[in-house]
Design an enzyme around this catalytic site. Structure first.
Site, PDB file in Angstrom:
ATOM      1  N   ILE A  54      -5.640   4.441  -5.287  1.00 38.13           N
ATOM      2  CA  ILE A  54      -4.416   4.480  -6.092  1.00 38.13           C
ATOM      3  C   ILE A  54      -3.427   5.459  -5.477  1.00 38.13           C
ATOM      4  O   ILE A  54      -2.539   5.984  -6.158  1.00 38.13           O
ATOM      5  CB  ILE A  54      -4.701   4.844  -7.564  1.00 38.13           C
ATOM      6  CG1 ILE A  54      -5.507   6.138  -7.668  1.00 38.13           C
ATOM      7  CG2 ILE A  54      -5.409   3.702  -8.277  1.00 38.13           C
ATOM      8  CD1 ILE A  54      -5.616   6.691  -9.089  1.00 38.13           C
ATOM      9  N   ARG A 111      -1.492   5.572  -1.702  1.00 39.29           N
ATOM     10  CA  ARG A 111      -0.404   4.845  -1.064  1.00 39.29           C
ATOM     11  C   ARG A 111      -1.009   3.894  -0.038  1.00 39.29           C
ATOM     12  O   ARG A 111      -2.067   4.165   0.532  1.00 39.29           O
ATOM     13  CB  ARG A 111       0.569   5.797  -0.342  1.00 39.29           C
ATOM     14  CG  ARG A 111       1.609   6.460  -1.227  1.00 39.29           C
ATOM     15  CD  ARG A 111       2.662   5.462  -1.696  1.00 39.29           C
ATOM     16  NE  ARG A 111       3.747   6.086  -2.441  1.00 39.29           N
ATOM     17  CZ  ARG A 111       3.780   6.226  -3.750  1.00 39.29           C
ATOM     18  NH1 ARG A 111       2.742   5.826  -4.469  1.00 39.29           N
ATOM     19  NH2 ARG A 111       4.826   6.765  -4.355  1.00 39.29           N
ATOM     20  N   GLU A 148       3.004  -3.517   1.836  1.00 39.08           N
ATOM     21  CA  GLU A 148       3.224  -4.205   0.563  1.00 39.08           C
ATOM     22  C   GLU A 148       4.710  -4.555   0.387  1.00 39.08           C
ATOM     23  O   GLU A 148       5.581  -3.831   0.885  1.00 39.08           O
ATOM     24  CB  GLU A 148       2.708  -3.355  -0.605  1.00 39.08           C
ATOM     25  CG  GLU A 148       3.382  -2.017  -0.777  1.00 39.08           C
ATOM     26  CD  GLU A 148       2.749  -1.180  -1.892  1.00 39.08           C
ATOM     27  OE1 GLU A 148       3.514  -0.666  -2.721  1.00 39.08           O
ATOM     28  OE2 GLU A 148       1.495  -1.032  -1.929  1.00 39.08           O
ATOM     29  N   HIS A 169       0.446  -2.606  -7.245  1.00 42.37           N
ATOM     30  CA  HIS A 169       1.068  -1.273  -7.327  1.00 42.37           C
ATOM     31  C   HIS A 169       1.559  -1.001  -8.759  1.00 42.37           C
ATOM     32  O   HIS A 169       2.740  -0.729  -8.975  1.00 42.37           O
ATOM     33  CB  HIS A 169       2.219  -1.162  -6.321  1.00 42.37           C
ATOM     34  CG  HIS A 169       2.547   0.262  -5.957  1.00 42.37           C
ATOM     35  ND1 HIS A 169       2.998   0.621  -4.719  1.00 42.37           N
ATOM     36  CD2 HIS A 169       2.501   1.420  -6.678  1.00 42.37           C
ATOM     37  CE1 HIS A 169       3.217   1.926  -4.671  1.00 42.37           C
ATOM     38  NE2 HIS A 169       2.911   2.434  -5.853  1.00 42.37           N
TER      39      HIS A 169
END
Length: 334
Positions: free
Chosen positions: A238, A240, A269, A287
């Protein structure tokens, strides 16, 4: 007296925009589509401040092209998209939004870890596909959380919040690795043991990554690190995208080097490595670790607090380079 010009680069809560309009001449890019670098530079011409999310890149070249810019305020905690050193050199204040998302993000990280360990999405897909025809002893048997060993890479605010959930809520043993050790009283409260990254990966049943993304943490966990983990272990990211080598993780999942993974952030992403998409033992989310409505509103309001304080002569609550305050004046503007 003219108001300073503010660019908001993403769709945010209209009530926060209305609040900012009482203090600024607002340009609002009311869209979820990210501005390209060229679009951002164009939109920022003549602007005194910018409200950003997580992807807009603020670097020296943009600052040189936008000399009027005085403040860059992010609604996120991570600021790897902002060159703080360059901003400081140009007299531009930078702020982020810590604290307000700590507990929400920790909730989600723990939920993601549990979903991976207990094979929740995998079993739901099985059921929805009509494949459940009988009960069996080992049907989607996963790993326990309670009483197991939790390993946390990164023990900042969110890491400590995850640790509290594991230790006090689930009776887990806690290993952690961080750039610096916690204070003795913090370690005692969490019954936390500081170990090397190698020892943590070797011993932990569930590893959670909560480090900031920097050049030093790029691929902090790659093929070599995954090979150290137990075949029954899970990995949750969680932090980056880029902290984990996604290709190496997909390979480790496919080959059974680890049991499962919960991933909320990805390299490149919103694109996701196709081998991760194909991995049944990977729980993938877009995310959203901080995505509760109260928390996202609080993040936006904290960015607004920083902007309003900076331009009213106050003290921005979470300025990362307060040495640039008070802000430089715009020639010709009262």
């Amino acid at each position: 007296m003219s108001s300073p010009c503010l660019l908001i680069t993403r769709r945010i809560f209209p009530e926060v925009v209305a609040r900012l309009r009482r203090h600024f001449d607002v340009r609002w890019h009311d869209s979820d589509a990210a501005l390209s670098a060229a679009e951002l530079r164009h939109q920022l011409q003549g602007c005194d401040a910018v409200f950003v999310a997580t992807t807009e890149r603020i670097d020296a070249s943009l600052l040189q092209a936008c000399p009027q810019l005085k403040a860059v305020c992010s609604m996120a905690v991570g600021v790897n998209n902002i060159d703080i050193e360059a901003c400081t050199a140009h007299g531009v204040m930078v702020s982020n939004a810590p604290d307000v998302l700590t507990e929400t993000t920790a909730d989600f990280g723990f939920a993601l870890m549990m979903a991976a360990a207990r094979r929740v999405p995998e079993s739901e897909r099985f059921l929805r596909a009509g494949q459940w025809t009988q009960w069996s002893m080992d049907l989607f048997a996963g790993a326990d959380i309670h009483g197991r060993t939790l390993g946390i890479l990164g023990m900042g605010r969110i890491g400590q919040a995850v640790a509290r959930r594991g230790v006090h809520g689930f009776g887990m043993s806690l290993l952690y690795h961080n750039r610096s050790r916690l204070a003795p009283e913090q370690e005692a409260a969490l019954k936390a043991q500081y170990v090397s990254k190698t020892e943590l990966l070797q011993r932990a049943d569930h590893v959670v990554i909560v480090v900031p993304y920097t050049p030093q943490t790029h691929h902090l966990v790659g093929a070599a690190e995954l090979a150290l983990m137990k075949p029954t272990a899970t990995l949750t990211n969680i932090a980056r995208g880029g902290v984990v080598d996604d290709a190496a993780l997909a390979k480790a999942l496919a080959e059974g080097q680890i049991a499962a993974a919960g991933i909320d952030v990805f390299e490149g992403e919103p694109k996701v490595h196709p081998d991760l998409l194909a991995a049944p033992n990977a729980v993938l989310t877009p995310h959203i670790a901080s995505a509760s409505l109260p928390t996202r509103l609080a993040m936006c309001n904290l960015a607004a607090d920083n902007l309003i304080a900076a331009f009213s002569g106050g003290q921005p609550p979470t300025a990362l380079n307060p040495q640039v305050l008070p802000l430089k004046k715009t020639p010709g503007r009262p």
